[in-house]
Design a protein around this motif. Structure first.
Motif, mmCIF file in Angstrom:
data_model
loop_
_atom_site.group_PDB
_atom_site.id
_atom_site.type_symbol
_atom_site.label_atom_id
_atom_site.label_comp_id
_atom_site.label_asym_id
_atom_site.label_seq_id
_atom_site.Cartn_x
_atom_site.Cartn_y
_atom_site.Cartn_z
ATOM 1 N N ALA A 173 -14.139 -11.473 -3.687
ATOM 2 C CA ALA A 173 -12.895 -12.165 -3.363
ATOM 3 C C ALA A 173 -11.782 -11.785 -4.336
ATOM 4 O O ALA A 173 -10.625 -11.561 -3.929
ATOM 5 C CB ALA A 173 -13.130 -13.671 -3.380
ATOM 6 N N VAL A 174 -12.114 -11.706 -5.630
ATOM 7 C CA VAL A 174 -11.115 -11.314 -6.630
ATOM 8 C C VAL A 174 -10.639 -9.890 -6.404
ATOM 9 O O VAL A 174 -9.434 -9.590 -6.450
ATOM 10 C CB VAL A 174 -11.691 -11.482 -8.060
ATOM 11 N N ILE A 175 -11.575 -8.989 -6.132
ATOM 12 C CA ILE A 175 -11.222 -7.584 -5.875
ATOM 13 C C ILE A 175 -10.319 -7.475 -4.650
ATOM 14 O O ILE A 175 -9.309 -6.750 -4.655
ATOM 15 C CB ILE A 175 -12.496 -6.727 -5.712
ATOM 16 N N TYR A 176 -10.694 -8.185 -3.595
ATOM 17 C CA TYR A 176 -9.888 -8.130 -2.370
ATOM 18 C C TYR A 176 -8.493 -8.691 -2.599
ATOM 19 O O TYR A 176 -7.493 -8.174 -2.075
ATOM 20 C CB TYR A 176 -10.592 -8.898 -1.255
ATOM 21 N N PHE A 177 -8.396 -9.764 -3.390
ATOM 22 C CA PHE A 177 -7.086 -10.343 -3.704
ATOM 23 C C PHE A 177 -6.192 -9.330 -4.433
ATOM 24 O O PHE A 177 -5.007 -9.181 -4.117
ATOM 25 C CB PHE A 177 -7.270 -11.594 -4.557
ATOM 26 N N ILE A 178 -6.782 -8.616 -5.390
ATOM 27 C CA ILE A 178 -6.025 -7.605 -6.140
ATOM 28 C C ILE A 178 -5.559 -6.483 -5.204
ATOM 29 O O ILE A 178 -4.416 -6.014 -5.283
ATOM 30 C CB ILE A 178 -6.875 -7.042 -7.293
ATOM 31 N N VAL A 179 -6.435 -6.058 -4.309
ATOM 32 C CA VAL A 179 -6.076 -4.992 -3.355
ATOM 33 C C VAL A 179 -4.924 -5.433 -2.470
ATOM 34 O O VAL A 179 -3.966 -4.668 -2.213
ATOM 35 C CB VAL A 179 -7.306 -4.610 -2.500
ATOM 36 N N VAL A 180 -4.960 -6.659 -1.986
ATOM 37 C CA VAL A 180 -3.893 -7.160 -1.111
ATOM 38 C C VAL A 180 -2.559 -7.198 -1.845
ATOM 39 O O VAL A 180 -1.514 -6.804 -1.313
ATOM 40 C CB VAL A 180 -4.268 -8.559 -0.569
ATOM 41 N N VAL A 181 -2.585 -7.678 -3.104
ATOM 42 C CA VAL A 181 -1.349 -7.750 -3.892
ATOM 43 C C VAL A 181 -0.772 -6.357 -4.140
ATOM 44 O O VAL A 181 0.441 -6.119 -3.999
ATOM 45 C CB VAL A 181 -1.610 -8.480 -5.223
ATOM 46 N N LEU A 182 -1.613 -5.403 -4.500
ATOM 47 C CA LEU A 182 -1.146 -4.042 -4.755
ATOM 48 C C LEU A 182 -0.589 -3.402 -3.496
ATOM 49 O O LEU A 182 0.408 -2.651 -3.529
ATOM 50 C CB LEU A 182 -2.292 -3.193 -5.326
ATOM 51 N N GLN A 183 -1.251 -3.661 -2.350
ATOM 52 C CA GLN A 183 -0.745 -3.120 -1.091
ATOM 53 C C GLN A 183 0.659 -3.645 -0.783
ATOM 54 O O GLN A 183 1.530 -2.926 -0.288
ATOM 55 C CB GLN A 183 -1.698 -3.475 0.059
ATOM 56 N N ILE A 207 3.199 -2.219 -3.915
ATOM 57 C CA ILE A 207 3.370 -0.768 -4.072
ATOM 58 C C ILE A 207 3.631 -0.085 -2.735
ATOM 59 O O ILE A 207 4.546 0.731 -2.600
ATOM 60 C CB ILE A 207 2.131 -0.142 -4.758
ATOM 61 N N CYS A 208 2.830 -0.402 -1.765
ATOM 62 C CA CYS A 208 2.920 0.298 -0.481
ATOM 63 C C CYS A 208 3.787 -0.438 0.535
ATOM 64 O O CYS A 208 4.105 0.115 1.602
ATOM 65 C CB CYS A 208 1.525 0.508 0.113
ATOM 66 N N GLY A 209 4.090 -1.675 0.255
ATOM 67 C CA GLY A 209 4.902 -2.450 1.193
ATOM 68 C C GLY A 209 4.158 -2.871 2.433
ATOM 69 O O GLY A 209 4.766 -3.193 3.460
ATOM 70 N N VAL A 210 2.805 -2.882 2.375
ATOM 71 C CA VAL A 210 1.991 -3.283 3.525
ATOM 72 C C VAL A 210 1.953 -4.804 3.601
ATOM 73 O O VAL A 210 1.746 -5.485 2.590
ATOM 74 C CB VAL A 210 0.566 -2.708 3.416
ATOM 75 N N ASP A 211 2.184 -5.337 4.795
ATOM 76 C CA ASP A 211 2.119 -6.793 4.957
ATOM 77 C C ASP A 211 0.704 -7.309 4.696
ATOM 78 O O ASP A 211 -0.292 -6.602 4.874
ATOM 79 C CB ASP A 211 2.536 -7.181 6.385
ATOM 80 N N VAL A 212 0.622 -8.562 4.292
ATOM 81 C CA VAL A 212 -0.679 -9.210 4.082
ATOM 82 C C VAL A 212 -1.429 -9.260 5.411
ATOM 83 O O VAL A 212 -0.819 -9.580 6.444
ATOM 84 C CB VAL A 212 -0.491 -10.639 3.518
ATOM 85 N N PRO A 213 -2.713 -8.899 5.432
ATOM 86 C CA PRO A 213 -3.487 -8.942 6.682
ATOM 87 C C PRO A 213 -3.345 -10.282 7.387
ATOM 88 O O PRO A 213 -3.205 -11.332 6.751
ATOM 89 C CB PRO A 213 -4.930 -8.708 6.208
ATOM 90 N N GLY A 214 -3.438 -10.230 8.686
ATOM 91 C CA GLY A 214 -3.114 -11.405 9.467
ATOM 92 C C GLY A 214 -4.236 -12.375 9.718
ATOM 93 O O GLY A 214 -5.219 -12.453 8.990
#
Length: 315
Positions: free
Chosen positions: A244-254, A257-264
């Motif tokens: 869960a922590v790893i996934y949270f970090i990936v979502v924030v970086l996306q 940095i990449c401007g990807v919206d948070v998964p729906g």
């Protein structure tokens, strides 16, 4: 009294007399005293009536003790009650359906007489007359519980065994409410000699062990003789938290940095269901242990005897 045969009986109205006849024939001319301790585990048929008839007809020929429970408490309770009433220096546990033959008991006694270094002789089924599916699950159960438990469980070993008095006294000293005989036999130790035997067809009636009952019995053994499920729950919870922590970090970086919206919606629902399921699984495992502590803490009797008939009673 040299030998006591403890015989748990549940809905065995057509087997108790046949078992008595087989036992008497098997020990004819054995040269030592033996007794039968037959425990009626709250049978719903006429087992209790047949046991009383047998007692009053045969008490002059063979020492018999009949123990009647007030209701069905289970085979483990019947085994314990029979061992408490057994007077012999050797105590045998054997079923009433004649799948386990009394002739094998004579062999067990002979082995103990010839080998004082052994405290118990246990029989195991080298080949089982059952379906491949059931054999697979039983084999996997023994493999799993031997990996989890600190004591060793012999694959195929049953309750069919003959123990010396010192081992019986050790078993009787264990006051636990949820009893798992295979685990108790292993936990108390003592030197056990294993012999193979072939289970015969039942003399009459149907087996009392369904797949569901065997599954519950297996769970009882795992929980009673291993804390591994609790450790698995801890590891599983820690691993899920890390993901869960790893996934949270990936979502924030996306997002940064990449401007990807948070998964729906679909992703969030899937994660909630996954984490919720793992939490419920962990709570369920903890609940199994807590429930046993709750029942043990009540200190209720393991069984209640409604009636006991012994040869010392007046006719």
């Amino acid at each position: 009294m040299k030998l006591s045969l403890v015989v748990p009986c549940y809905n065995e109205q057509d087997n108790v007399r046949a078992f008595y006849d087989a036992a008497v024939n098997a020990f004819l001319g054995c040269g030592y005293e033996y007794e039968l301790v037959m425990v009626n585990d709250g049978s719903r048929d006429n087992t209790g009536i047949e046991l009383k008839k047998l007692f009053y007809e045969k008490r002059e020929e063979t020492p018999i003790t009949i123990v009647q429970f007030s209701r069905n408490f289970g085979k483990e309770a019947a085994i314990l009650a029979g061992m408490k009433h057994a007077k012999g220096d050797l105590v045998t546990l054997i079923d009433a359906d004649l799948q386990q033959r009394p002739e094998i008991v004579r062999e067990m006694v002979q082995i103990l007489d010839e080998h004082p270094e052994y405290d118990c002789v246990a029989a195991f089924q080298k080949e089982r007359n059952e379906g491949r599916g059931l054999s697979f699950f039983k084999r996997e159960f023994y493999r799993l519980i031997n990996q989890m438990s600190e004591v060793e469980f012999v694959n195929g070993a049953s309750d069919f065994r003959t123990c010396r008095r010192k081992m019986v006294d050790a078993i009787l000293s264990m006051p636990e409410y949820h009893r798992f005989s295979k685990g108790i036999f292993s936990w108390v130790g003592f030197d056990t000699y294993y012999i193979p035997y072939v289970a015969e067809e039942r003399h009459a009636g149907k087996t009392k062990w369904s797949f569901w009952k065997l599954f519950k019995y297996a769970v009882e053994g795992i929980i009673g003789y291993s804390t591994a499920p609790l450790k698995i729950a801890t590891v599983l919870g820690s691993f899920t938290s890390l993901l869960a922590v790893i996934y949270f970090i990936v979502v924030v970086l996306q997002r940064l940095i990449c401007g990807v919206d948070v998964p729906g919606y679909a992703t969030i629902v899937a994660l909630i269901l996954l984490i919720g399921g793992i939490q419920l699984l962990i709570l369920g495992i903890m609940g199994e242990y807590i429930a046993r502590m709750y029942i043990q803490g009540k200190q209720r009797p393991i069984f209640i005897e409604k009636d006991v008939l012994t040869n010392e009673d007046e006719v």
